[in-house]
Write an enzyme that holds these catalytic residues in place. Structure first.
Site, PDB file in Angstrom:
ATOM      1  N   PHE A 113     -93.888  -9.799 -13.160  1.00 15.55           N
ATOM      2  CA  PHE A 113     -93.408 -11.086 -12.531  1.00 15.55           C
ATOM      3  C   PHE A 113     -94.984 -11.939 -12.677  1.00 15.55           C
ATOM      4  CE2 PHE A 113     -92.766 -14.195  -9.289  1.00 15.55           C
ATOM      5  CZ  PHE A 113     -91.541 -14.744  -9.852  1.00 15.55           C
ATOM      6  N   ASP A 184     -95.199  -2.629  -7.256  1.00 14.76           N
ATOM      7  CA  ASP A 184     -94.614  -3.964  -6.498  1.00 14.76           C
ATOM      8  C   ASP A 184     -92.979  -3.629  -6.388  1.00 14.76           C
ATOM      9  OD1 ASP A 184     -93.095  -6.447  -6.146  1.00 14.76           O
ATOM     10  OD2 ASP A 184     -94.715  -7.278  -6.761  1.00 14.76           O
ATOM     11  N   TYR A 209     -86.883 -10.977   1.061  1.00 16.87           N
ATOM     12  CA  TYR A 209     -85.742 -12.229   0.838  1.00 16.87           C
ATOM     13  C   TYR A 209     -84.878 -11.842  -0.218  1.00 16.87           C
ATOM     14  CZ  TYR A 209     -89.371 -13.629  -2.023  1.00 16.87           C
ATOM     15  OH  TYR A 209     -90.397 -13.688  -3.168  1.00 16.87           O
ATOM     16  N   LYS A 210     -84.949 -10.750  -1.088  1.00 15.23           N
ATOM     17  CA  LYS A 210     -84.131 -10.294  -2.107  1.00 15.23           C
ATOM     18  C   LYS A 210     -82.974  -9.455  -1.556  1.00 15.23           C
ATOM     19  CE  LYS A 210     -87.731 -11.775  -5.527  1.00 15.23           C
ATOM     20  NZ  LYS A 210     -88.905 -11.566  -6.146  1.00 15.23           N
ATOM     21  N   ARG A 356     -79.020 -14.310 -15.437  1.00 18.30           N
ATOM     22  CA  ARG A 356     -79.086 -13.245 -14.786  1.00 18.30           C
ATOM     23  C   ARG A 356     -78.345 -12.928 -13.461  1.00 18.30           C
ATOM     24  NH1 ARG A 356     -85.101 -12.264 -11.610  1.00 18.30           N
ATOM     25  NH2 ARG A 356     -84.121 -13.975 -10.387  1.00 18.30           N
TER      26      ARG A 356
HETATM   27  C1  LIG Z   1     -90.153 -12.426  -6.084  1.00 21.07           C
HETATM   28  C2  LIG Z   1     -91.410 -12.011  -6.628  1.00 21.07           C
HETATM   29  C3  LIG Z   1     -92.620 -12.334  -6.145  1.00 21.07           C
HETATM   30  C4  LIG Z   1     -92.639 -13.609  -5.492  1.00 21.07           C
HETATM   31  O1  LIG Z   1     -93.828 -13.560  -4.604  1.00 21.07           O
HETATM   32  P1  LIG Z   1     -93.758 -14.676  -3.394  1.00 21.07           P
HETATM   33  O2  LIG Z   1     -95.348 -14.431  -2.875  1.00 21.07           O
HETATM   34  O3  LIG Z   1     -92.788 -13.959  -2.133  1.00 21.07           O
HETATM   35  O4  LIG Z   1     -93.445 -15.964  -3.880  1.00 21.07           O
HETATM   36  C5  LIG Z   1     -93.722 -11.691  -6.500  1.00 21.07           C
HETATM   37  N1  LIG Z   1     -93.813 -10.706  -7.400  1.00 21.07           N
HETATM   38  C6  LIG Z   1     -92.459 -10.289  -7.832  1.00 21.07           C
HETATM   39  C7  LIG Z   1     -92.581  -8.969  -8.725  1.00 21.07           C
HETATM   40  C8  LIG Z   1     -91.421 -10.642  -7.499  1.00 21.07           C
HETATM   41  O5  LIG Z   1     -90.223 -10.174  -7.998  1.00 21.07           O
END
Ligand SMILES: *Cc1c(COP(=O)(O)O)cnc(C)c1O
Length: 397
Positions: A113, A184, A209-210, A356
């Protein structure tokens, strides 16, 4: 056997909506309404600052951390909540780099990400010690692990394609080469079984939150392997990670164990919502979730390929090699997703061309999958996406 008809009743899904975006923002757990209201009125309202002790706010990041630990194969006392995932990536990577001072390479992949990569770039720049962020294709990660790598930093499930890395094998290879690992779990926690201890991962981070349904902006988590708990330096050395925060010393001394990864004041309202959301996992067997998630994804792929020939599968076909999401490519993907949302089927769009969909057995069944495909097939066959209003990009896609 997990009773998914029971877990379905624990969530509020608006009337007429098929919600296939729980991989991005989980729906509202009904219990969270009461829990948050109680936190506001009975705790904050009545107990005021006494709540830090009397309502357990101060220890909540640890208590909730242990609850999440049970879902990701982490022993008690190795997970703590706080901040956002991007900040936890910074914290974990910075600590891991310090534990491997002779090496200069952070290895990651192009499926990671962007925020994780941006955080790494920013951190390496401020360290100014000649580190390099090496980004390879996901399939090339294994071959790229060599004795120059300080830290292997990967997201287990690719946010766009859903491709799943082999955490155990890659961690073993990294360790054999003298590297540490930061995993992660943004698209893993609550989506599939994770065994951090079994994989011997060094650090792990994730958001709530996911798939964990903790609500927008819910606090993130960080895991530190027991062997590093007393040696990892918390690079974001805030007062609540201090050995004795209320001694108000002028010099920082890290707290014992995972407490050192705390930073500042925890988000207590968000933790209340998350704690209620985690109740939904009581009595849920993650092996059942995995089996059902693969079945739902398989069904969706089969039906979409049969009925929407213009959509190109962008996800591993083999269920054991993907997470709990499926994406398809199409040059008009953005407009197609807007048309779907207008018809009550909510997924999302990831540039440049992927639509998605997340599949979450706690509240999604075959019925919703087939209903979503009916609508998607209609949109594709009749070009219902081909309208100006569906092509205007919003800030969040
Ligand atoms: C959703 C996601 C994030 C988002 O990070 P936030 O700090 O919560 O906005 C970061 N890394 C990955 C791999 C994600 O899927």
């Amino acid at each position: 056997m997990t009773d998914f008809s029971r877990t379905r009743t624990l969530f509020h899904i608006p009337e007429g909506v098929i919600y296939l975006d729980g991989n991005s923002l989980g729906p509202l757990p009904i219990a969270a309404k009461q829990r948050v209201a109680n936190m506001l009125t009975a705790e904050w309202g009545e107990q005021l600052i006494k709540g830090w002790n009397s309502a357990g706010w101060f220890m909540q990041p640890r208590v909730t951390g242990d609850r999440i630990g049970r879902l990701i194969g982490a022993p008690a006392g190795t997970v703590v909540m706080g901040d956002t995932l991007s900040i936890k990536v910074h914290q974990a990577l910075a600590s891991a780099l310090e534990l491997n001072p002779g090496r200069k390479v952070v290895l990651s992949d192009s499926g990671n990400f962007p925020s994780d990569l941006y955080i790494a770039q920013g951190l390496l720049k401020s360290l100014d010690k000649g580190h390099e962020l090496k980004i390879v294709e996901p399939e090339e990660v294994e071959a790229a692990i060599d004795d120059g790598v300080a830290v292997l930093m990967l997201t287990e499930v690719d946010y766009r394609t859903g491709r799943l890395h082999d955490m155990k094998a890659l961690t073993a290879k990294a360790h054999a080469a003298g590297a540490l690992t930061v995993w992660d779990l943004a698209h893993s926690a609550g989506a599939l079984p994770v065994d951090l201890a079994g994989a011997e991962a060094d650090f792990a981070v994730g958001c709530t939150y996911k798939y964990l349904n903790g609500g927008p902006g819910g606090p993130a988590f960080i895991y530190v392997a027991p062997k590093h708990l007393e040696t990892a330096r918390p690079v974001l050395s805030g007062w609540l990670g201090h050995e004795a925060p209320f001694a108000f010393d002028l010099d920082y001394r890290p707290g014992g164990g995972i407490d050192r990864m705390r930073c500042g004041t925890p988000p207590v309202i968000g933790l209340a919502a998350l704690d209620a959301a985690l109740d939904a996992w009581d009595g849920v067997d993650m092996a059942d979730v995995r089996r059902q998630s693969i079945a739902l994804c398989d069904l969706f792929i089969r039906e979409v390929e049969a009925r929407c020939p213009d959509l190109v599968l962008n996800t591993p076909r083999d269920g054991s090699r993907r997470g709990s999401q499926v994406s398809f490519r199409h040059p008009e993907g953005y407009a197609i997703m807007q048309a779907l949302i207008a018809c009550g089927v909510i997924g999302d769009f990831r540039a440049p061309d992927a639509i998605r969909f997340g599949f979450t057995p706690l509240y999604i069944s075959e019925k919703e999958v087939l209903g979503a495909v009916d609508i998607l097939a209609d949109i594709m066959a009749n070009r219902l996406w081909d309208r100006a209003e569906f092509k205007r990009k919003a800030a969040v896609t």
